[in-house]
Enzyme design. Structure first.
Site, PDB file in Angstrom:
ATOM      1  N   ILE A  96     -10.712  -1.562   7.354  1.00  5.66           N
ATOM      2  CA  ILE A  96     -10.346  -1.461   6.003  1.00  5.66           C
ATOM      3  C   ILE A  96     -11.652  -1.405   5.420  1.00  5.66           C
ATOM      4  O   ILE A  96     -11.926  -0.506   4.530  1.00  5.66           O
ATOM      5  CB  ILE A  96      -9.466  -2.859   5.511  1.00  5.66           C
ATOM      6  CG1 ILE A  96      -8.393  -2.977   6.046  1.00  5.66           C
ATOM      7  CG2 ILE A  96      -9.553  -2.812   3.963  1.00  5.66           C
ATOM      8  CD1 ILE A  96      -7.346  -1.945   5.707  1.00  5.66           C
ATOM      9  N   GLU A 121      -9.851 -10.255  -3.819  1.00  3.32           N
ATOM     10  CA  GLU A 121     -10.605  -9.468  -4.866  1.00  3.32           C
ATOM     11  C   GLU A 121     -10.798  -8.136  -4.204  1.00  3.32           C
ATOM     12  O   GLU A 121     -11.756  -8.039  -3.548  1.00  3.32           O
ATOM     13  CB  GLU A 121     -11.771 -10.132  -5.582  1.00  3.32           C
ATOM     14  CG  GLU A 121     -11.622 -11.512  -5.826  1.00  3.32           C
ATOM     15  CD  GLU A 121     -11.751 -12.664  -4.738  1.00  3.32           C
ATOM     16  OE1 GLU A 121     -12.292 -12.246  -3.832  1.00  3.32           O
ATOM     17  OE2 GLU A 121     -11.157 -13.723  -5.047  1.00  3.32           O
TER      18      GLU A 121
END
Length: 180
Positions: A96, A121
Protein backbone atom coordinates in the site's frame (compact mmCIF):
# COMPACT_ATOMS: atom_id res chain seq x y z
CA UNK A 1 9.72 -9.23 21.61
CA UNK A 2 7.22 -9.34 18.74
CA UNK A 3 4.80 -12.25 18.60
CA UNK A 4 5.08 -14.66 15.68
CA UNK A 5 2.03 -15.40 13.57
CA UNK A 6 1.76 -18.80 15.26
CA UNK A 7 1.83 -17.10 18.69
CA UNK A 8 -0.85 -14.61 17.59
CA UNK A 9 -3.08 -17.50 16.57
CA UNK A 10 -2.32 -19.40 19.81
CA UNK A 11 -3.32 -16.33 21.89
CA UNK A 12 -6.70 -15.91 20.15
CA UNK A 13 -9.53 -16.09 22.64
CA UNK A 14 -7.13 -15.64 25.55
CA UNK A 15 -5.10 -12.42 25.26
CA UNK A 16 -5.90 -11.45 21.67
CA UNK A 17 -9.25 -11.00 19.97
CA UNK A 18 -9.58 -10.39 16.23
CA UNK A 19 -13.18 -10.50 15.01
CA UNK A 20 -13.65 -11.73 12.40
CA UNK A 21 -10.46 -13.81 12.23
CA UNK A 22 -9.48 -15.34 8.88
CA UNK A 23 -6.41 -17.61 8.84
CA UNK A 24 -5.44 -16.43 5.33
CA UNK A 25 -4.73 -12.94 6.75
CA UNK A 26 -2.14 -14.27 9.22
CA UNK A 27 1.50 -13.43 8.41
CA UNK A 28 4.79 -14.72 9.92
CA UNK A 29 4.71 -11.97 12.61
CA UNK A 30 1.53 -9.93 12.01
CA UNK A 31 -2.09 -10.10 10.90
CA UNK A 32 -3.53 -8.12 7.97
CA UNK A 33 -6.58 -5.96 8.75
CA UNK A 34 -9.09 -4.89 6.10
CA UNK A 35 -10.63 -1.53 5.23
CA UNK A 36 -14.31 -0.94 6.10
CA UNK A 37 -16.56 0.62 3.44
CA UNK A 38 -17.18 3.85 5.40
CA UNK A 39 -14.85 6.86 5.55
CA UNK A 40 -15.05 10.26 7.22
CA UNK A 41 -13.79 13.53 5.77
CA UNK A 42 -13.66 16.70 7.84
CA UNK A 43 -16.07 19.43 6.72
CA UNK A 44 -13.58 22.30 7.06
CA UNK A 45 -10.14 22.81 5.58
CA UNK A 46 -9.02 24.50 8.80
CA UNK A 47 -9.24 22.35 11.93
CA UNK A 48 -9.06 23.51 15.56
CA UNK A 49 -7.56 21.28 18.27
CA UNK A 50 -9.74 22.88 20.96
CA UNK A 51 -13.00 22.35 19.07
CA UNK A 52 -15.03 19.39 17.96
CA UNK A 53 -14.47 19.24 14.20
CA UNK A 54 -17.43 17.97 12.18
CA UNK A 55 -17.06 15.41 9.42
CA UNK A 56 -19.18 13.83 6.72
CA UNK A 57 -19.50 10.14 5.95
CA UNK A 58 -18.45 8.76 2.57
CA UNK A 59 -19.27 5.24 1.39
CA UNK A 60 -16.72 3.48 -0.80
CA UNK A 61 -18.68 2.21 -3.81
CA UNK A 62 -18.05 -1.22 -5.34
CA UNK A 63 -16.08 0.38 -8.18
CA UNK A 64 -13.77 2.00 -5.61
CA UNK A 65 -13.22 5.56 -4.48
CA UNK A 66 -10.63 7.86 -6.01
CA UNK A 67 -8.88 9.57 -3.10
CA UNK A 68 -7.71 13.15 -3.62
CA UNK A 69 -4.15 14.05 -2.72
CA UNK A 70 -3.53 16.43 0.18
CA UNK A 71 -6.83 15.45 1.83
CA UNK A 72 -7.18 13.52 5.08
CA UNK A 73 -9.54 10.55 5.06
CA UNK A 74 -10.45 8.70 8.23
CA UNK A 75 -11.28 5.04 7.79
CA UNK A 76 -11.52 2.05 10.06
CA UNK A 77 -10.70 -1.59 10.10
CA UNK A 78 -13.35 -4.20 9.40
CA UNK A 79 -11.94 -6.20 12.29
CA UNK A 80 -12.60 -5.45 15.95
CA UNK A 81 -9.52 -6.18 18.06
CA UNK A 82 -8.92 -6.50 21.78
CA UNK A 83 -5.59 -7.06 23.45
CA UNK A 84 -4.62 -8.14 26.94
CA UNK A 85 -1.01 -8.49 28.13
CA UNK A 86 0.43 -7.25 24.80
CA UNK A 87 0.96 -3.85 23.18
CA UNK A 88 -0.77 -3.77 19.77
CA UNK A 89 0.95 -1.88 16.96
CA UNK A 90 -0.45 -0.98 13.55
CA UNK A 91 1.43 -0.28 10.32
CA UNK A 92 0.37 0.14 6.72
CA UNK A 93 1.24 -2.72 4.41
CA UNK A 94 4.34 -2.12 2.28
CA UNK A 95 2.39 -2.82 -0.94
CA UNK A 96 0.00 0.00 0.00
CA UNK A 97 2.83 2.38 0.91
CA UNK A 98 4.52 1.72 -2.44
CA UNK A 99 1.44 3.20 -4.08
CA UNK A 100 1.89 6.43 -2.09
CA UNK A 101 -0.93 5.80 0.37
CA UNK A 102 -0.09 6.51 4.00
CA UNK A 103 -2.49 4.45 6.07
CA UNK A 104 -1.76 5.21 9.68
CA UNK A 105 0.07 8.50 9.74
CA UNK A 106 0.90 8.96 13.41
CA UNK A 107 -1.10 6.77 15.74
CA UNK A 108 0.11 3.22 15.17
CA UNK A 109 1.03 2.64 18.80
CA UNK A 110 -1.81 1.03 20.74
CA UNK A 111 -2.23 0.59 24.47
CA UNK A 112 -2.35 -2.71 26.29
CA UNK A 113 -6.03 -3.33 26.99
CA UNK A 114 -7.35 -1.45 23.94
CA UNK A 115 -10.59 -2.85 22.53
CA UNK A 116 -12.21 -1.48 19.39
CA UNK A 117 -11.88 -0.82 15.70
CA UNK A 118 -8.72 0.96 14.57
CA UNK A 119 -9.28 4.38 13.04
CA UNK A 120 -6.96 4.87 10.07
CA UNK A 121 -5.62 8.31 9.16
CA UNK A 122 -5.20 7.99 5.39
CA UNK A 123 -3.42 10.41 3.09
CA UNK A 124 -2.13 9.95 -0.47
CA UNK A 125 0.65 11.69 -2.39
CA UNK A 126 -1.18 11.25 -5.70
CA UNK A 127 -4.73 10.21 -6.54
CA UNK A 128 -5.34 6.52 -5.82
CA UNK A 129 -8.44 4.35 -6.11
CA UNK A 130 -9.19 2.39 -2.94
CA UNK A 131 -11.60 -0.46 -2.33
CA UNK A 132 -13.56 -1.66 0.68
CA UNK A 133 -12.31 -4.97 2.05
CA UNK A 134 -8.71 -4.52 0.89
CA UNK A 135 -6.07 -5.75 3.36
CA UNK A 136 -4.76 -2.26 4.10
CA UNK A 137 -2.68 -2.55 7.25
CA UNK A 138 -1.19 -5.06 9.65
CA UNK A 139 -1.36 -5.45 13.39
CA UNK A 140 1.49 -6.91 15.40
CA UNK A 141 2.02 -7.41 19.09
CA UNK A 142 4.86 -6.56 21.48
CA UNK A 143 5.33 -8.19 24.86
CA UNK A 144 5.16 -5.74 27.77
CA UNK A 145 7.45 -5.90 30.80
CA UNK A 146 6.82 -4.71 34.33
CA UNK A 147 3.65 -3.71 36.11
CA UNK A 148 1.11 -1.86 33.97
CA UNK A 149 -2.42 -0.54 33.91
CA UNK A 150 -4.62 -1.35 30.97
CA UNK A 151 -6.20 1.24 28.70
CA UNK A 152 -9.81 1.76 29.73
CA UNK A 153 -12.49 4.42 29.67
CA UNK A 154 -11.94 7.32 32.06
CA UNK A 155 -8.30 6.47 32.85
CA UNK A 156 -5.09 8.37 32.15
CA UNK A 157 -4.42 11.56 30.21
CA UNK A 158 -6.32 10.35 27.17
CA UNK A 159 -9.16 9.17 29.42
CA UNK A 160 -9.67 6.06 27.30
CA UNK A 161 -11.88 8.16 25.02
CA UNK A 162 -11.43 5.78 22.10
CA UNK A 163 -12.05 2.57 24.07
CA UNK A 164 -14.80 0.23 22.81
CA UNK A 165 -15.54 2.44 19.81
CA UNK A 166 -18.05 1.17 17.29
CA UNK A 167 -17.05 3.19 14.25
CA UNK A 168 -14.64 5.70 12.81
CA UNK A 169 -13.42 8.07 15.50
CA UNK A 170 -12.61 11.64 14.51
CA UNK A 171 -10.17 13.41 16.80
CA UNK A 172 -11.42 13.83 20.35
CA UNK A 173 -8.41 15.93 21.34
CA UNK A 174 -10.73 18.83 22.19
CA UNK A 175 -11.77 16.86 25.30
CA UNK A 176 -8.22 17.19 26.66
CA UNK A 177 -8.78 20.97 26.84
CA UNK A 178 -12.00 20.66 28.84
CA UNK A 179 -11.70 21.42 32.56
CA UNK A 180 -13.16 18.79 34.92
Amino acid sequence: MILSGNSIQAQLGENIKIDPFRPEQLNPNSYNLRLHHELLVYDNDELDMKSENTAQKIIIPEEGLLMERHKLYLGRTLEFTETKDYVPMLEGRSSIGRLGLFVHITAGFGDVGFAGFWTLEMFCVQPIRIYAGVEICQIFYHAIEGDYQTYRSGQGHSGGKYQNNRGIQPSLLFKDFEKP
